[in-house]
Structure formats: structure tokens, C-alpha cells
Design a protein around this motif. Structure first.
Motif, PDB file in Angstrom:
ATOM      1  N   TYR A 154       1.502   2.153 -11.103  1.00  0.00           N
ATOM      2  CA  TYR A 154       1.635   3.175 -10.073  1.00  0.00           C
ATOM      3  C   TYR A 154       0.708   2.844  -8.914  1.00  0.00           C
ATOM      4  CZ  TYR A 154       3.604   6.076 -13.816  1.00  0.00           C
ATOM      5  OH  TYR A 154       4.370   6.569 -14.837  1.00  0.00           O
ATOM      6  N   PHE A 155       1.157   3.135  -7.703  1.00  0.00           N
ATOM      7  CA  PHE A 155       0.289   3.016  -6.533  1.00  0.00           C
ATOM      8  C   PHE A 155       0.316   4.339  -5.784  1.00  0.00           C
ATOM      9  CE2 PHE A 155      -0.414   1.045  -2.097  1.00  0.00           C
ATOM     10  CZ  PHE A 155      -1.777   1.269  -2.162  1.00  0.00           C
ATOM     11  N   TYR A 156      -0.824   5.032  -5.815  1.00  0.00           N
ATOM     12  CA  TYR A 156      -1.027   6.269  -5.058  1.00  0.00           C
ATOM     13  C   TYR A 156      -1.761   5.875  -3.786  1.00  0.00           C
ATOM     14  CZ  TYR A 156       0.052   8.653  -9.437  1.00  0.00           C
ATOM     15  OH  TYR A 156       0.672   9.106 -10.580  1.00  0.00           O
ATOM     16  N   TYR A 157      -1.117   6.046  -2.646  1.00  0.00           N
ATOM     17  CA  TYR A 157      -1.697   5.577  -1.390  1.00  0.00           C
ATOM     18  C   TYR A 157      -1.718   6.698  -0.358  1.00  0.00           C
ATOM     19  CZ  TYR A 157       3.120   5.365   0.254  1.00  0.00           C
ATOM     20  OH  TYR A 157       4.398   5.696   0.604  1.00  0.00           O
ATOM     21  N   GLU A 217      -3.858 -11.857  -6.598  1.00  0.00           N
ATOM     22  CA  GLU A 217      -3.959 -12.283  -7.995  1.00  0.00           C
ATOM     23  C   GLU A 217      -4.335 -11.114  -8.901  1.00  0.00           C
ATOM     24  OE1 GLU A 217      -3.671 -14.437 -11.382  1.00  0.00           O
ATOM     25  OE2 GLU A 217      -2.987 -15.043  -9.403  1.00  0.00           O
ATOM     26  N   GLN A 218      -5.229 -10.242  -8.439  1.00  0.00           N
ATOM     27  CA  GLN A 218      -5.627  -9.096  -9.264  1.00  0.00           C
ATOM     28  C   GLN A 218      -4.483  -8.092  -9.425  1.00  0.00           C
ATOM     29  OE1 GLN A 218      -9.161  -8.273  -6.976  1.00  0.00           O
ATOM     30  NE2 GLN A 218     -10.468  -8.900  -8.689  1.00  0.00           N
ATOM     31  N   VAL A 219      -3.684  -7.908  -8.392  1.00  0.00           N
ATOM     32  CA  VAL A 219      -2.521  -7.029  -8.544  1.00  0.00           C
ATOM     33  C   VAL A 219      -1.572  -7.636  -9.581  1.00  0.00           C
ATOM     34  CG1 VAL A 219      -0.525  -5.984  -7.396  1.00  0.00           C
ATOM     35  CG2 VAL A 219      -2.741  -6.063  -6.219  1.00  0.00           C
ATOM     36  N   TYR A 220      -1.388  -8.956  -9.527  1.00  0.00           N
ATOM     37  CA  TYR A 220      -0.564  -9.628 -10.540  1.00  0.00           C
ATOM     38  C   TYR A 220      -1.162  -9.415 -11.936  1.00  0.00           C
ATOM     39  CZ  TYR A 220       2.160 -13.035 -13.071  1.00  0.00           C
ATOM     40  OH  TYR A 220       2.981 -13.620 -13.989  1.00  0.00           O
ATOM     41  N   GLN A 221      -2.478  -9.541 -12.044  1.00  0.00           N
ATOM     42  CA  GLN A 221      -3.143  -9.320 -13.335  1.00  0.00           C
ATOM     43  C   GLN A 221      -2.869  -7.906 -13.854  1.00  0.00           C
ATOM     44  OE1 GLN A 221      -7.221 -10.211 -12.390  1.00  0.00           O
ATOM     45  NE2 GLN A 221      -6.768 -12.385 -12.028  1.00  0.00           N
ATOM     46  N   LEU A 222      -2.851  -6.934 -12.960  1.00  0.00           N
ATOM     47  CA  LEU A 222      -2.562  -5.555 -13.383  1.00  0.00           C
ATOM     48  C   LEU A 222      -1.117  -5.414 -13.855  1.00  0.00           C
ATOM     49  CD1 LEU A 222      -4.580  -3.563 -10.704  1.00  0.00           C
ATOM     50  CD2 LEU A 222      -5.168  -3.921 -13.118  1.00  0.00           C
ATOM     51  N   LEU A 267       2.408  -2.269  -2.967  1.00  0.00           N
ATOM     52  CA  LEU A 267       3.650  -1.736  -2.405  1.00  0.00           C
ATOM     53  C   LEU A 267       4.853  -2.570  -2.836  1.00  0.00           C
ATOM     54  CD1 LEU A 267       2.406  -0.820   1.179  1.00  0.00           C
ATOM     55  CD2 LEU A 267       3.298   0.800  -0.513  1.00  0.00           C
ATOM     56  N   ALA A 268       4.643  -3.881  -2.982  1.00  0.00           N
ATOM     57  CA  ALA A 268       5.733  -4.774  -3.372  1.00  0.00           C
ATOM     58  C   ALA A 268       6.031  -4.737  -4.865  1.00  0.00           C
ATOM     59  CB  ALA A 268       5.401  -6.204  -2.942  1.00  0.00           C
ATOM     60  N   TRP A 269       5.000  -4.618  -5.711  1.00  0.00           N
ATOM     61  CA  TRP A 269       5.177  -4.830  -7.143  1.00  0.00           C
ATOM     62  C   TRP A 269       5.064  -3.583  -8.015  1.00  0.00           C
ATOM     63  CZ3 TRP A 269       1.308  -9.498  -7.146  1.00  0.00           C
ATOM     64  CH2 TRP A 269       1.904 -10.580  -6.470  1.00  0.00           C
ATOM     65  N   ALA A 270       4.569  -2.484  -7.479  1.00  0.00           N
ATOM     66  CA  ALA A 270       4.398  -1.282  -8.308  1.00  0.00           C
ATOM     67  C   ALA A 270       5.753  -0.731  -8.750  1.00  0.00           C
ATOM     68  CB  ALA A 270       3.628  -0.210  -7.536  1.00  0.00           C
ATOM     69  N   ASP A 271       5.762  -0.149  -9.939  1.00  0.00           N
ATOM     70  CA  ASP A 271       6.962   0.502 -10.446  1.00  0.00           C
ATOM     71  C   ASP A 271       7.191   1.843  -9.753  1.00  0.00           C
ATOM     72  OD1 ASP A 271       7.614  -1.397 -12.648  1.00  0.00           O
ATOM     73  OD2 ASP A 271       5.640  -0.763 -13.360  1.00  0.00           O
TER      74      ASP A 271
END
Length: 192
Positions: free
Chosen positions: A5-8, A95-100, A132-136
């Protein structure tokens, strides 16, 4: 099923408050959340997530070298974690977003990230761009401009309250340095 999830939002929309409420909800149900925050933001103490309304929690720190997947794998070998909560997620690297995403997909642990979408120049932060690109799931937390419209931009100000149009993308600060405004007042302030 675990999701990312991304809460922005713009500043002062209650991102840290919402994160802390989520952590409390997990704890209240006997579950174990793990909280992370950016090492470079130590306004309220090192390893603390603090909201403007006075709530706070201890947190693990990340910087641009932290391997979040490996860290979470090690943590989950020691104890069961039910959720990962990341404050100041705009400071994550690609890279860290990918790790998440790996924490979600391989460890099957939900990850909730909270952060700014854009900087004071209206540009995406690296972490925000990839979230924004990868969050579900994307969730916008709203705050308002002084005119009552939705504030979706942030103005950086100098010590006299004058808008600043140039500078490093990151300058840690709160209400003393930043004002959330609508796009109309952002353009007016910066004559764009």
C-alpha cells in the motif's frame, strides 16, 4: 493476501498519525507490526515516528543502503511480524521499493508505506515514483489549502516565510519550512 500500500499526500495530511493508528490497531489485536522511518529525519528523536498531534512510536531506521528485504527476513526468523509500516517512504530508493515488493510476495507480509508524493518543486521523489508504479493499492490522504481547496502541492519557505523555488530536493523540516497549498496558490506563490 498481503499487498503493498502507498498512502501519499502533501505535508500535514496526517500520514504519521494514520501509520501510528494502524500500528495500534495491529497491536490491539495481539499482532506484531514493525515500524520503519528514514534515518535522515530525526526532528523528533532518532528512531521515532511522531505525529503533530503528539502520538509516537519507536521505529527501525532505514537509509539508502538498508536492505529491507534481508532485514525483514532476519526479523521474521526471530519472531512473527504481521505488518510492515514505513514512514517517510518518499526517501526509499527504487531498489528498496522492490525489496518491499519481495516482503509482500515472498514473506507474505503486508507493507503499508506513508510518504509525500512530490517535493517543493512539484517533482516526484524516487521512492514515491516507484511506489506509485508498483503498489497494489494507492490511497491519497487529503489536507486543505488556506483557501479550502484540496492541497496537493508543497511550498518551501525561507526563515521569513517567502517561497523558495530552488535548492536540494531534501531539506528536513515541518511547518517552519513547508506549507501545503492547492495548485493555484502554488503557481501564484512561485509565479509559474
Amino acid at each position: 493476501m498481503a499487498q503493498l500500500y502507498f498512502y501519499y499526500s502533501a505535508m500535514n495530511a496526517g500520514k504519521s498519525t494514520t501509520l501510528l493508528q494502524s500500528a495500534f490497531n495491529y497491536q490491539e489485536r495481539g499482532m506484531n507490526p514493525i515500524v520503519f522511518t528514514a534515518a535522515l529525519d530525526n526532528r523528533y528523536g532518532v528512531g521515532k515516528v511522531t505525529s503533530r498531534i503528539g502520538l509516537q512510536s519507536d521505529a527501525h531506521l532505514f537509509d539508502n543502503q538498508t536492505d529491507l528485504y534481508t532485514m525483514m527476513k532476519e526479523f521474521s526468523d526471530e519472531a512473527k511480524y504481521h505488518c510492515v509500516l514505513v514512514d517517510e517512504s518518499q526517501f526509499l530508493t527504487k531498489e528498496q521499493v522492490y525489496q518491499l515488493t519481495e516482503v509482500v510476495d515472498k514473506l507474505r507480509v503486508p507493507v503499508l508505506c506513508y510518504g509525500l508524493r512530490t517535493d517543493f518543486q512539484g517533482e516526484l521523489f524516487e521512492g514515491s515514483r516507484h511506489l506509485l508504479a508498483w503498489a497494489d493499492k494507492l490511497v491519497e490522504l487529503k489536507t486543505i489549502c488556506h483557501c479550502g481547496r484540496k492541497a496537493n502541492m508543497v511550498i518551501r519557505t525561507d526563515e521569513h516565510g517567502n517561497p523558495i523555488a530552488e535548492g536540494d530536493q531534501v531539506a528536513i523540516g515541518g511547518n517552519d519550512k513547508y506549507v501545503s497549498v492547492c495548485r493555484i496558490h502554488y503557481k501564484e506563490a512561485l509565479n509559474k
